[in-house]
Structure formats: structure tokens, C-alpha cells
Design an enzyme around this catalytic site. Structure first.
Site, short mmCIF file in Angstrom:
data_model
loop_
_atom_site.label_atom_id
_atom_site.label_comp_id
_atom_site.label_asym_id
_atom_site.label_seq_id
_atom_site.Cartn_x
_atom_site.Cartn_y
_atom_site.Cartn_z
N HIS A 41 0.82 -1.21 0.00
CA HIS A 41 0.00 0.00 0.00
C HIS A 41 0.86 1.26 0.00
CE1 HIS A 41 0.92 0.84 4.22
NE2 HIS A 41 0.78 -0.45 4.44
N GLU A 138 -2.04 -7.44 7.26
CA GLU A 138 -0.81 -7.19 8.01
C GLU A 138 -0.86 -7.90 9.36
OE1 GLU A 138 2.15 -6.93 8.01
OE2 GLU A 138 2.66 -4.85 7.53
#
Length: 253
Positions: A41, A138
Site C-alpha cells: 500500500h 498485516e
């Protein structure tokens, strides 16, 4: 992550149509080889605040639950979005991504990854299915920056993404860890399960996966067998990196 039943080998992509002819494919069928385009990201607000702390020479203890030592445990960091810089980083990757040919886009359910994919892979909105999966999230636990919103809320904002593989509306996975972070072994096992039980089983041969930096570093260095040092290095914000992924059953099947 030692001696799993299936080796997952990663190699640089020479030419996407040569996947069936690579040296790693000689020990397995071509159907066990995929081209994966990984993207981290763009800059999120949690990244920005950590950068600001470092600029002020303030050390960060990511294992601490004290917000004076670890800013990312603050409740305001729940599922943080991209910053203006993060959005620009992702827009700048659009031309590169448009030159790829993913048949499927898999996104982490975290907002920063969905925003990243929508900016970088926007040319595939209609030509490829988009799915979200908890397996490419994550590291779980403690850090509010890694806790997601309820799926019902996310789906309202992104109804075109398929969230059906996510079992719980609330973030049960993150909550299970309480005040501790997911360990390297736990994270490796989650990544391995995602690659073996989901990515390998998908019919698509070329897939984009938009996810996270610590996740990717673990995947490339602890879960997969990769000789190429460039492939194993830490991802920069919004970076796109393609590799050839081959699944090899140790039993020889």
C-alpha cells in the site's frame, strides 16, 4: 517456517508467457505455477506519524501498549487511510500496473490497501474480479493501525469487491491477540495457509495481491524459497514487484 509439505518457490518473471518453461516447473506441472504481482500500500497515516516520530528522534516500541512509546496503539489509528502523498504514490503506479494482465485482484480488507488497489489497478475494475481476503492482512494484534473496520461498513463503501471469504463481520482475528502482536511463526503459518489453500486453488494464472510491508517481508523471506535478493528486499510504499510462484509437493505428487 521449516519443511512444510509444499515448497513455494519464487523466481523473477523473465516473460510472463514463459512460466511453464521455467526451471522450477520441471519438478511440477505448469498448473502449479502462477505469476503474482505484489503491491505494498501507499503511505498511510500510521506510516506518516511514525516517520514524524523518527524525524524527532523518538524511538518507537511496537510491542508496547503505551501510546507515549508506541503511537500506533492509539484508537484514532483504527484502519487508517492513505495520506495525500500515499494517494499520489499509488496513482503514479497506474501506468506500470496497466501494463500487467491480472485475471484476479486480491486485496487486504484494510482501507489503505483497498484505496491503493483502486488507484493503481483501476484499469482492471471491470476486466477482473476483485476479492478481499484476511490471509493477506498485516500482522495481527495490539497495533490499532492493523485493526480493520466491520465488513458491513467496508462493503458499503466498496460493494463491487467480494468479501464473502471473510467469515466474521467484526475483526475477530485481531481481537484474539489482545495486547500482543502476532509472532513471526504465527504470521508465517497464516501466510502459508493463504498461499496453499487459497492462491494455489484459484483458477487464475496471473494474480495481483495488494497487501503490506511486514507481511510481504515474511512471505518472501520465511515462507517462500527465493534466491534472488532483490525479490526478498523490503517493499517501499506503493511498490509493485512481480514474481513467478511455483508450488512443489515434497511428496512428489
Amino acid at each position: 517456517y521449516h519443511n512444510p509439505p509444499v515448497r513455494i518457490v519464487g523466481e523473477p518473471v523473465i516473460h510472463k508467457y514463459d512460466a511453464a518453461d521455467s526451471k522450477s516447473s520441471t519438478s511440477s506441472s505448469a498448473s502449479n505455477t502462477k505469476i503474482i504481482h505484489f503491491q505494498r500500500h501507499g503511505q498511510g497515516y500510521h506510516n506518516l506519524i511514525c516517520d514524524m516520530w523518527r524525524e524527532l528522534d523518538r524511538p518507537i516500541d511496537f510491542d508496547s501498549s503505551d501510546p507515549n512509546l508506541n503511537p500506533v496503539v492509539r484508537p484514532e489509528f483504527l484502519d487508517p487511510p492513505l495520506t495525500a502523498l500515499g494517494m499520489q504514490q499509488c496513482r503514479s503506479q497506474r501506468d506500470l500496473c496497466n501494463g500487467l494482465a491480472p485475471e484476479l485482484v486480491i486485496v487486504s480488507p484494510m482501507l489503505r490497501c483497498i484505496q491503493t488497489a483502486k488507484l493503481s489497478f483501476r484499469d482492471f475494475d471491470d476486466s477482473a474480479p476483485w476479492v478481499s481476503h484476511e490471509g493477506c492482512r498485516e500482522e495481527l494484534g495490539l497495533l490499532m493501525g492493523n485493526k480493520r473496520r466491520p465488513i458491513t461498513e467496508i462493503r458499503e463503501d466498496y460493494p463491487e469487491i467480494d468479501f464473502s471469504d471473510i467469515v466474521h463481520d467484526a475483526d475477530v482475528l485481531w481481537d484474539e491477540y489482545g495486547d500482543r502482536r502476532e509472532t513471526l511463526l504465527e504470521k508465517s503459518e497464516r501466510i502459508y495457509e493463504f498461499l496453499i489453500e487459497y492462491v494455489r486453488q484459484r483458477p487464475e494464472k496471473e494474480i495481483a495481491i495488494v497487501c503490506h510491508s511486514a507481511y510481504l517481508f515474511t512471505l518472501l523471506n520465511a515462507v517462500m524459497d527465493i534466491e534472488d535478493e532483490g525479490l526478498r528486499s523490503w517493499f517501499l510504499t506503493s511498490e509493485v514487484r512481480s514474481l513467478q510462484m511455483t508450488f512443489i509437493d515434497r511428496s512428489g505428487k
